[in-house]
Motif scaffolding. Structure first.
Motif: not given
Length: 190
Positions: A14-31, A41-46, A53-55
């Motif tokens: 899920x994260x890799x799918x999201x990251x591939x469309x982000x600019x490579x210089x993005x700053x990530x230090x929080x969710x 996030x949970x929609x993508x996970x589903x 869903x129950x989890x």
């Protein structure tokens, strides 16, 4: 398998799918640098696990915090990998290149200097290249006084400053950098 482990099972996809469309210089230090909300996030996970869903409805704040840390970790690693790929692409064209930055370490890229001399000149001076292009720092100082050059080559791969290169890419995207190509043929012009 615990609930967090079940989520982590598909988290990386899920994260890799999201990251591939982000600019490579993005700053990530929080969710929230990656996902706008837990719902997103949970929609993508589903999409990867219909039985999640129950989890996810019963996750505790501690479990969410653990998942959040994992998302940040995976995101940072993925972006670093993409930055390394960008540098590798540059080095497929030239033997080495330098990013010129402020001597005070402000990491404000000004120029990129390419060496297309195939490493033939050992005393290659990056700042001579800038002077050959008629480029001079403001205030009448010399380049050596106000700037330093960060080298990128296959030989110093372990020392690459990935954050600096990402900053350079960002500045380039905003057309704040002058990109210079330089080789030994310009040395005679200095």
């Amino acid at each position: 398998m615990g609930r967090v482990e079940i989520v982590k099972d598909n988290l990386k996809k899920v994260v890799l799918e999201k990251i591939k469309d982000m600019p490579v210089y993005s700053w990530v230090d929080s969710f929230h640098d990656v996902f706008s909300s837990w719902d997103e996030f949970f929609e993508a996970l589903k999409r990867y696990d219909k039985n999640i869903l129950p989890i996810i409805k019963d996750l505790t704040s501690e479990e969410l915090e653990t998942i959040e840390k994992e998302i940040v970790k995976v995101s940072v690693e993925a972006l670093k990998y993409r930055i390394r790929e960008e540098i590798e692409r540059e080095l497929a064209k030239v033997e080495r290149f330098w990013i010129i930055v402020d001597k005070e370490g402000l990491k404000l890229p000004r120029f990129i200097v390419y060496d297309d001399s195939e490493n033939k000149k050992k005393d290659f001076n990056v700042f001579d290249c800038l002077r050959a292009y008629g480029l001079h720092p403001e205030g009448g100082s010399s380049w050596e006084e106000v700037a330093r050059a960060i080298l990128y080559s296959q030989q110093n791969k372990e020392e690459w400053d990935l954050d600096l290169y990402a900053t350079y890419l960002e500045a380039e995207a905003q057309e704040l950098n002058e990109v210079q190509s330089c080789s030994t043929k310009y040395m005679n012009m200095v």
